[in-house]
Design an enzyme around this catalytic site. Sequence first.
Site, PDB file in Angstrom:
ATOM      1  N   LYS A  61      32.717  33.950  -1.621  1.00 28.84           N
ATOM      2  CA  LYS A  61      32.482  32.658  -0.813  1.00 28.84           C
ATOM      3  C   LYS A  61      33.619  31.795  -0.572  1.00 28.84           C
ATOM      4  CE  LYS A  61      29.733  28.364  -1.020  1.00 28.84           C
ATOM      5  NZ  LYS A  61      28.360  27.864  -1.191  1.00 28.84           N
ATOM      6  N   LYS A  79      34.638  27.674   0.226  1.00 26.45           N
ATOM      7  CA  LYS A  79      34.274  26.568   0.487  1.00 26.45           C
ATOM      8  C   LYS A  79      35.085  26.063   1.596  1.00 26.45           C
ATOM      9  CE  LYS A  79      31.729  24.145  -0.786  1.00 26.45           C
ATOM     10  NZ  LYS A  79      30.391  23.948  -0.242  1.00 26.45           N
ATOM     11  N   ASP A 127      31.294  28.124   3.967  1.00 25.39           N
ATOM     12  CA  ASP A 127      30.469  27.175   3.757  1.00 25.39           C
ATOM     13  C   ASP A 127      30.937  25.739   4.279  1.00 25.39           C
ATOM     14  OD1 ASP A 127      28.479  25.069   3.184  1.00 25.39           O
ATOM     15  OD2 ASP A 127      28.538  25.415   0.907  1.00 25.39           O
ATOM     16  N   ASN A 160      29.909  22.902   4.704  1.00 21.50           N
ATOM     17  CA  ASN A 160      28.998  21.813   4.257  1.00 21.50           C
ATOM     18  C   ASN A 160      28.696  20.681   5.467  1.00 21.50           C
ATOM     19  OD1 ASN A 160      30.462  22.113   1.085  1.00 21.50           O
ATOM     20  ND2 ASN A 160      28.169  21.980   1.525  1.00 21.50           N
ATOM     21  N   GLU A 189      27.039  29.530   5.928  1.00 22.25           N
ATOM     22  CA  GLU A 189      26.242  28.479   5.222  1.00 22.25           C
ATOM     23  C   GLU A 189      26.510  27.035   5.823  1.00 22.25           C
ATOM     24  OE1 GLU A 189      26.960  29.103   0.908  1.00 22.25           O
ATOM     25  OE2 GLU A 189      26.404  27.218   0.357  1.00 22.25           O
ATOM     26  N   ASN A 241      22.166  25.004   1.760  1.00 22.11           N
ATOM     27  CA  ASN A 241      21.542  24.293   0.717  1.00 22.11           C
ATOM     28  C   ASN A 241      21.329  22.644   0.997  1.00 22.11           C
ATOM     29  OD1 ASN A 241      24.631  24.645   0.127  1.00 22.11           O
ATOM     30  ND2 ASN A 241      24.143  22.649  -0.799  1.00 22.11           N
ATOM     31  N   ASP A 291      18.191  26.213  -6.168  1.00 24.79           N
ATOM     32  CA  ASP A 291      19.279  25.387  -7.272  1.00 24.79           C
ATOM     33  C   ASP A 291      18.389  24.935  -8.123  1.00 24.79           C
ATOM     34  OD1 ASP A 291      20.869  23.840  -9.144  1.00 24.79           O
ATOM     35  OD2 ASP A 291      22.476  23.772  -7.537  1.00 24.79           O
ATOM     36  N   HIS A 351      22.897  28.237  -5.156  1.00 29.90           N
ATOM     37  CA  HIS A 351      23.807  27.185  -5.110  1.00 29.90           C
ATOM     38  C   HIS A 351      24.318  26.950  -6.274  1.00 29.90           C
ATOM     39  CE1 HIS A 351      24.648  22.709  -5.185  1.00 29.90           C
ATOM     40  NE2 HIS A 351      25.316  23.043  -4.079  1.00 29.90           N
ATOM     41  N   ASN A 376      27.280  23.972  -8.394  1.00 26.35           N
ATOM     42  CA  ASN A 376      28.196  22.955  -8.595  1.00 26.35           C
ATOM     43  C   ASN A 376      29.025  23.163  -9.962  1.00 26.35           C
ATOM     44  OD1 ASN A 376      28.143  20.693  -6.494  1.00 26.35           O
ATOM     45  ND2 ASN A 376      26.332  20.589  -6.921  1.00 26.35           N
TER      46      ASN A 376
HETATM   47  O1  GKR Z   1      31.905  21.643  -5.543  1.00 27.50           O
HETATM   48  O2  GKR Z   1      33.071  21.022  -3.973  1.00 27.50           O
HETATM   49  C1  GKR Z   1      32.047  21.532  -4.335  1.00 27.50           C
HETATM   50  C2  GKR Z   1      30.935  21.948  -3.579  1.00 27.50           C
HETATM   51  O3  GKR Z   1      31.134  21.497  -2.194  1.00 27.50           O
HETATM   52  C3  GKR Z   1      29.704  21.690  -4.141  1.00 27.50           C
HETATM   53  O4  GKR Z   1      29.640  20.327  -4.323  1.00 27.50           O
HETATM   54  C4  GKR Z   1      28.402  22.088  -3.035  1.00 27.50           C
HETATM   55  O5  GKR Z   1      27.314  21.308  -3.498  1.00 27.50           O
HETATM   56  O6  GKR Z   1      28.978  24.242  -3.680  1.00 27.50           O
HETATM   57  C5  GKR Z   1      28.155  23.358  -3.083  1.00 27.50           C
HETATM   58  C6  GKR Z   1      27.654  23.898  -1.796  1.00 27.50           C
HETATM   59  O7  GKR Z   1      27.315  25.189  -1.808  1.00 27.50           O
HETATM   60  O8  GKR Z   1      27.540  23.572  -0.935  1.00 27.50           O
HETATM   61 MG    MG Z   2      26.650  24.953   0.297  1.00 27.28          MG
END
Ligand code: GKR
Ligand code: MG
Length: 433
Positions: A201, A203, A232, A234, A257, A280, A304, A331, A333
């Site tokens: 995955k 980010k 992802d 976000n 995602e 998520n 989660d 999910h 953190n």
């Molecule tokens: O750790 O920066 C991070 C992630 O962006 C996390 O805060 C997210 O909640 O991993 C997470 C996600 O899948 O959105």
């Molecule tokens: Mg996510």
Amino acid sequence: MKNPTLQITDLIITPIAVGDPPLLNAAGLHAPYALRIIIELETNAGVTGISEIPGSEQIRQALERAKPLILGKHPFQMNLLKQLLTAHFGVDTADQRGNKPWDQRQLIHLFSALEVASLDIMGKLLNEPVVNLLGGKARDRVPFAAYLFYKYEGAGGTLGFTIDPEAEGWESGRQKEALTPDQIVEQAKSMCAAFGFQSIKLKGGALEPELECESILALRKAFGEEMPLRLDPNAIWSLETAVKYGKQMEGVLEYYEDPVRGQEEMAQLAQLVDIPLATNMCTTSFSDLPGSIHLSSEQIILSDHHFWGGLRASMELNRICQTFGRGFSMHSNSHLGISMAAMVHLGAAIPQFDYALDTHYPWQSDEVIKGGKLEIVEGAVEVPNGPGLGVEIDQAELQRLHENYKICGLTERDDQAAMQAKQPGWEFQPLRW
Ligand code: GKR
Ligand code: MG
């Protein structure tokens, strides 16, 4: 074994700060420390249950306020504890979740903290692992995905944003800068070599969408069709951007995602791009599920246990996903071994296991459990066999990490502030590209 006289005698709440590298995301940058709270739920049977949740001063204070409500209560009577907490704190509302990548609702954190500790007590009293309290193992080993991040150079924690020249293997990979597609491929290779992950995955939501899409295509080229890939952003991409780059990643992504925000936009995107959508952020509670099913906004729900109210609630979610033909994954953190153990017990118990689970675990070198970090071998973690969660607190490490907390000056996760220290004036934008 029923024990009607069992009672909670104390709730010990220890905030800790765990070294965390400068990872980039839609909300900014990870600070040098990630905050967690470690819970010890003591009973008059001489057995203590433990759990770990995301750290925040607001949640710590809520736990302190919850303490007088739960002292003297039976630790297995979660329904009663929930009623008491809900009556005291009021129900969480959808907007309390916030628009950041992580969930900021209060009650769900409290439920999760207490439920996991309660299951740990139950397991210890019965001499059974938590997985057996969830119906037993559907698998012995729980697969996780490599979780890649764009990042600045550095390891976080006491090392700040500098690097340790002695570091080798993943310890070195963990510290390297990754701001280009090639560097992301290098990070993926280093992480997969160390842990044997069989899914990846990335980010997103951190750099220009074009660059993030290029990174996915570079990963595909480097790892081939056999390696499932996910991205992802976000929820900070517009529908137009998500369609544009989604088209380029059709047939490449295993799932997409939270590229956009909210069930309506996810539902529109689902019609326009041929990639399963996961979330998520858009569907985050049981009350969101009817909308998700009705609109067909997501094909995969990321559970989660910290945010869905515990392990049994996550089992229920898995069943609902099965009923409505939705995929299920997990999910994460930044976290340590107590959370990891709980995730593994849950991952081993769920009847429907569709996708390797998320974990940030390789990014944190600190640990709070005895014996050091749980091992990830061939991308999977074996279910701990001991009673309860099967992991114990290393009290010396807990105290060390608590000292970190006291001196680090952080009380809430604030990725925007961490980013502003690097890029003055940087601001989080809920819709960025
Ligand atoms: O750790 O920066 C991070 C992630 O962006 C996390 O805060 C997210 O909640 O991993 C997470 C996600 O899948 O959105
Ligand atoms: Mg996510």
